[in-house]
Design a protein around this motif. Structure first.
Motif, PDB file in Angstrom:
ATOM      1  N   ILE A 173     -17.829  17.671  -3.473  1.00 52.01           N
ATOM      2  CA  ILE A 173     -18.271  19.065  -3.486  1.00 52.01           C
ATOM      3  C   ILE A 173     -19.790  19.084  -3.593  1.00 52.01           C
ATOM      4  CG2 ILE A 173     -18.012  21.325  -4.575  1.00 52.01           C
ATOM      5  CD1 ILE A 173     -15.395  20.103  -3.474  1.00 52.01           C
ATOM      6  N   VAL A 174     -20.424  19.706  -2.595  1.00 48.10           N
ATOM      7  CA  VAL A 174     -21.893  19.785  -2.542  1.00 48.10           C
ATOM      8  C   VAL A 174     -22.295  21.235  -2.314  1.00 48.10           C
ATOM      9  CG1 VAL A 174     -22.058  17.434  -1.611  1.00 48.10           C
ATOM     10  CG2 VAL A 174     -21.998  19.404  -0.036  1.00 48.10           C
ATOM     11  N   PRO A 175     -23.563  21.596  -2.594  1.00 45.88           N
ATOM     12  CA  PRO A 175     -23.997  22.971  -2.303  1.00 45.88           C
ATOM     13  C   PRO A 175     -23.968  23.258  -0.803  1.00 45.88           C
ATOM     14  CG  PRO A 175     -25.555  21.837  -3.761  1.00 45.88           C
ATOM     15  CD  PRO A 175     -24.625  20.792  -3.224  1.00 45.88           C
ATOM     16  N   GLN A 176     -23.712  24.505  -0.445  1.00 44.37           N
ATOM     17  CA  GLN A 176     -23.800  24.894   0.963  1.00 44.37           C
ATOM     18  C   GLN A 176     -25.202  24.577   1.481  1.00 44.37           C
ATOM     19  OE1 GLN A 176     -21.859  25.767   3.237  1.00 44.37           O
ATOM     20  NE2 GLN A 176     -20.001  26.643   2.329  1.00 44.37           N
ATOM     21  N   GLY A 177     -25.261  24.031   2.695  1.00 41.99           N
ATOM     22  CA  GLY A 177     -26.534  23.687   3.299  1.00 41.99           C
ATOM     23  C   GLY A 177     -27.049  22.319   2.919  1.00 41.99           C
ATOM     24  N   HIS A 178     -26.310  21.599   2.085  1.00 41.85           N
ATOM     25  CA  HIS A 178     -26.709  20.241   1.694  1.00 41.85           C
ATOM     26  C   HIS A 178     -26.764  19.350   2.933  1.00 41.85           C
ATOM     27  CE1 HIS A 178     -26.443  16.236  -0.175  1.00 41.85           C
ATOM     28  NE2 HIS A 178     -26.821  16.798  -1.305  1.00 41.85           N
ATOM     29  N   GLU A 179     -27.650  18.373   2.908  1.00 42.54           N
ATOM     30  CA  GLU A 179     -27.826  17.476   4.056  1.00 42.54           C
ATOM     31  C   GLU A 179     -26.519  16.821   4.494  1.00 42.54           C
ATOM     32  OE1 GLU A 179     -28.165  13.627   5.925  1.00 42.54           O
ATOM     33  OE2 GLU A 179     -27.800  13.837   3.754  1.00 42.54           O
ATOM     34  N   LEU A 180     -25.640  16.509   3.555  1.00 38.86           N
ATOM     35  CA  LEU A 180     -24.386  15.831   3.910  1.00 38.86           C
ATOM     36  C   LEU A 180     -23.433  16.725   4.704  1.00 38.86           C
ATOM     37  CD1 LEU A 180     -23.605  13.785   0.647  1.00 38.86           C
ATOM     38  CD2 LEU A 180     -24.423  12.913   2.853  1.00 38.86           C
ATOM     39  N   THR A 181     -23.614  18.049   4.617  1.00 41.90           N
ATOM     40  CA  THR A 181     -22.717  18.950   5.356  1.00 41.90           C
ATOM     41  C   THR A 181     -22.976  18.870   6.857  1.00 41.90           C
ATOM     42  OG1 THR A 181     -24.247  20.833   5.163  1.00 41.90           O
ATOM     43  CG2 THR A 181     -22.609  20.552   3.401  1.00 41.90           C
ATOM     44  N   ARG A 182     -24.107  18.289   7.256  1.00 50.37           N
ATOM     45  CA  ARG A 182     -24.428  18.203   8.690  1.00 50.37           C
ATOM     46  C   ARG A 182     -23.922  16.906   9.314  1.00 50.37           C
ATOM     47  NH1 ARG A 182     -28.968  20.641   6.359  1.00 50.37           N
ATOM     48  NH2 ARG A 182     -30.163  18.696   6.205  1.00 50.37           N
ATOM     49  N   ARG A 183     -23.309  16.047   8.516  1.00 50.88           N
ATOM     50  CA  ARG A 183     -22.776  14.795   9.045  1.00 50.88           C
ATOM     51  C   ARG A 183     -21.310  14.976   9.444  1.00 50.88           C
ATOM     52  NH1 ARG A 183     -25.078   9.835   5.269  1.00 50.88           N
ATOM     53  NH2 ARG A 183     -27.210  10.651   5.000  1.00 50.88           N
ATOM     54  N   GLY A 184     -20.933  14.298  10.481  1.00 47.82           N
ATOM     55  CA  GLY A 184     -19.543  14.391  10.915  1.00 47.82           C
ATOM     56  C   GLY A 184     -18.601  13.559  10.055  1.00 47.82           C
ATOM     57  N   ARG A 185     -19.127  12.564   9.391  1.00 46.04           N
ATOM     58  CA  ARG A 185     -18.297  11.666   8.606  1.00 46.04           C
ATOM     59  C   ARG A 185     -19.077  11.262   7.352  1.00 46.04           C
ATOM     60  NH1 ARG A 185     -14.098   7.951   9.774  1.00 46.04           N
ATOM     61  NH2 ARG A 185     -14.199   6.018   8.582  1.00 46.04           N
ATOM     62  N   VAL A 186     -18.495  11.515   6.197  1.00 45.91           N
ATOM     63  CA  VAL A 186     -19.178  11.256   4.922  1.00 45.91           C
ATOM     64  C   VAL A 186     -18.358  10.250   4.121  1.00 45.91           C
ATOM     65  CG1 VAL A 186     -19.962  12.264   2.741  1.00 45.91           C
ATOM     66  CG2 VAL A 186     -20.216  13.552   4.876  1.00 45.91           C
ATOM     67  N   THR A 187     -19.044   9.245   3.561  1.00 39.37           N
ATOM     68  CA  THR A 187     -18.392   8.300   2.660  1.00 39.37           C
ATOM     69  C   THR A 187     -18.899   8.565   1.244  1.00 39.37           C
ATOM     70  OG1 THR A 187     -20.108   6.582   2.794  1.00 39.37           O
ATOM     71  CG2 THR A 187     -18.377   6.571   4.501  1.00 39.37           C
ATOM     72  N   LEU A 188     -18.196   8.023   0.278  1.00 39.24           N
ATOM     73  CA  LEU A 188     -18.615   8.200  -1.109  1.00 39.24           C
ATOM     74  C   LEU A 188     -19.986   7.570  -1.347  1.00 39.24           C
ATOM     75  CD1 LEU A 188     -17.981   9.226  -3.925  1.00 39.24           C
ATOM     76  CD2 LEU A 188     -16.657   7.145  -4.339  1.00 39.24           C
ATOM     77  N   ALA A 189     -20.243   6.440  -0.722  1.00 42.36           N
ATOM     78  CA  ALA A 189     -21.523   5.763  -0.902  1.00 42.36           C
ATOM     79  C   ALA A 189     -22.700   6.617  -0.417  1.00 42.36           C
ATOM     80  CB  ALA A 189     -21.514   4.424  -0.173  1.00 42.36           C
ATOM     81  N   ASP A 190     -22.444   7.559   0.503  1.00 44.08           N
ATOM     82  CA  ASP A 190     -23.513   8.430   0.987  1.00 44.08           C
ATOM     83  C   ASP A 190     -24.070   9.316  -0.127  1.00 44.08           C
ATOM     84  OD1 ASP A 190     -23.347   7.481   3.601  1.00 44.08           O
ATOM     85  OD2 ASP A 190     -21.835   8.972   4.175  1.00 44.08           O
ATOM     86  N   ALA A 191     -23.299   9.508  -1.188  1.00 49.93           N
ATOM     87  CA  ALA A 191     -23.739  10.368  -2.291  1.00 49.93           C
ATOM     88  C   ALA A 191     -24.246   9.560  -3.478  1.00 49.93           C
ATOM     89  CB  ALA A 191     -22.598  11.277  -2.731  1.00 49.93           C
ATOM     90  N   ALA A 192     -24.509   8.274  -3.265  1.00 49.47           N
ATOM     91  CA  ALA A 192     -24.905   7.401  -4.377  1.00 49.47           C
ATOM     92  C   ALA A 192     -26.185   7.865  -5.062  1.00 49.47           C
ATOM     93  CB  ALA A 192     -25.075   5.967  -3.878  1.00 49.47           C
ATOM     94  N   GLY A 193     -27.106   8.470  -4.325  1.00 47.02           N
ATOM     95  CA  GLY A 193     -28.379   8.865  -4.905  1.00 47.02           C
ATOM     96  C   GLY A 193     -28.395  10.263  -5.500  1.00 47.02           C
ATOM     97  N   GLU A 194     -27.264  10.939  -5.494  1.00 44.25           N
ATOM     98  CA  GLU A 194     -27.210  12.317  -5.995  1.00 44.25           C
ATOM     99  C   GLU A 194     -27.056  12.352  -7.522  1.00 44.25           C
ATOM    100  OE1 GLU A 194     -27.517  15.024  -4.123  1.00 44.25           O
ATOM    101  OE2 GLU A 194     -27.552  13.931  -2.207  1.00 44.25           O
ATOM    102  N   PRO A 195     -27.508  13.433  -8.179  1.00 44.09           N
ATOM    103  CA  PRO A 195     -27.139  13.642  -9.580  1.00 44.09           C
ATOM    104  C   PRO A 195     -25.656  14.034  -9.641  1.00 44.09           C
ATOM    105  CG  PRO A 195     -28.422  15.505  -8.776  1.00 44.09           C
ATOM    106  CD  PRO A 195     -28.412  14.480  -7.666  1.00 44.09           C
ATOM    107  N   TRP A 196     -24.931  13.461 -10.586  1.00 44.03           N
ATOM    108  CA  TRP A 196     -23.483  13.638 -10.642  1.00 44.03           C
ATOM    109  C   TRP A 196     -23.051  14.459 -11.849  1.00 44.03           C
ATOM    110  CZ3 TRP A 196     -19.406  12.138  -7.465  1.00 44.03           C
ATOM    111  CH2 TRP A 196     -19.789  11.461  -6.305  1.00 44.03           C
ATOM    112  N   ILE A 197     -21.960  15.180 -11.648  1.00 39.13           N
ATOM    113  CA  ILE A 197     -21.324  15.958 -12.720  1.00 39.13           C
ATOM    114  C   ILE A 197     -19.957  15.325 -12.965  1.00 39.13           C
ATOM    115  CG2 ILE A 197     -20.475  18.231 -13.421  1.00 39.13           C
ATOM    116  CD1 ILE A 197     -22.480  19.288 -11.144  1.00 39.13           C
TER     117      ILE A 197
END
Length: 304
Positions: A173-197
């Motif tokens: 779950i990411v904010p609307q407009g987040h860079e990852l929403t523009r990718r066709g395929r997202v892996t968990l590792a793609d979010a490694a640099g994000e702050p996590w909840i």
């Protein structure tokens, strides 16, 4: 039908201390100790000995525990056979489960049992997985729906019958407009640099997300803790980080966040199992409940 002191001994063995077992059973520690002393006097040998500030089970206690598991299984098998004779179920059946199960999977099963068996009282309890196992052992619950965690009893544990039901995928779950929403395929590792909840330490959700991230090759930077999906989603919506949420979970703030299915290996998921006491799975009421839960899950997660 079976000496309740054997259940007390099982709880002490499972929890490791008299105090923890007493808390799980809603007894006082002195009451648990008294019951153990009575049982020891009856069998003519010590069952626990003091070791430092704790206790240790004796060889005699382990012998009793082994036989207790078989006795309780035989009793549940007898109950299942009696229930299959055709008489209408009566009395009370209690279902328990974690938050998502309590809101999305258990209510349809409880309603189906209530409507199918008018003389049956159906009750359910929302509880964390560890508590569900205690509820089963203390016979306060008959069927538990829970997520497997590193602390769950092994599938070979002879006290429980654990039936895998489904794997519930975890979505990012990411904010609307987040860079990852523009990718066709997202892996968990793609979010490694994000702050996590994450959930608070010690919760099954915290363990689940931490294990998933580490399997993907990174340790998440934990910026915030939130145990409720609604709280976590609100934090994401306001740009405080990202979370993993099971697909079965219903979210708030839907217009402000994006739910991204994850690809690649490992694609994180949580395993949901239906658990009864060993020997109780074939009780018709519980079989009916598991069938309803399975059908509900298939409708909510088509293709899983």
């Amino acid at each position: 039908m079976i000496d309740h002191r054997l259940r007390i001994l099982q709880m002490v063995a499972g929890h490791g201390t008299v105090t923890a077992a007493a808390q799980a059973l809603h007894y006082t520690p002195s009451a648990v100790s008294y019951q153990l002393r009575q049982l020891a006097a009856e069998v003519g040998t010590d069952l626990v000995v003091h070791q430092g500030r704790g206790i240790r089970l004796t060889n005699a206690a382990h012998v009793l525990l082994r036989h207790a598991e078989h006795l309780h299984e035989q009793w549940e098998l007898a109950r299942a056979e009696l229930a299959s004779l055709g008489t209408e179920p009566a009395g009370r059946v209690t279902l328990c489960g974690f938050s998502t199960a309590a809101s999305r999977l258990l209510p349809p099963a409880a309603a189906r049992l209530r409507d199918s068996y008018p003389h049956l009282t159906v009750r359910f309890i929302e509880a964390e997985p560890a508590r569900c196992f205690d509820l089963l052992l203390s016979e306060e619950a008959d069927l538990a729906l829970l997520v497997v965690t590193p602390d769950s009893p092994a599938l070979t544990d002879e006290r429980f019958d654990q039936q895998p039901l489904l794997d519930d995928p975890l979505d990012l779950i990411v904010p609307q407009g987040h860079e990852l929403t523009r990718r066709g395929r997202v892996t968990l590792a793609d979010a490694a640099g994000e702050p996590w909840i994450l959930g608070n330490p010690g919760t099954s959700y915290h363990q689940l997300v931490l294990a998933a991230c580490m399997s993907a090759g990174f340790t998440p930077h934990i910026a915030h803790h939130a145990d409720e999906w609604g709280t976590g989603t609100a934090l994401v919506a306001h740009g405080f980080g990202v979370i993993l949420v099971p697909r079965l979970a219903q979210l708030g703030e839907e217009a402000l966040v994006a739910r991204l299915p994850l690809h690649g290996e490992p694609a994180p998921a949580r395993r949901i199992v239906a658990v009864t006491r060993m020997g109780a799975r074939e009780i018709p009421v519980l079989t009916h409940a598991v069938e309803t839960i399975t059908a509900t899950a298939a409708r909510l997660l088509p293709g899983r």
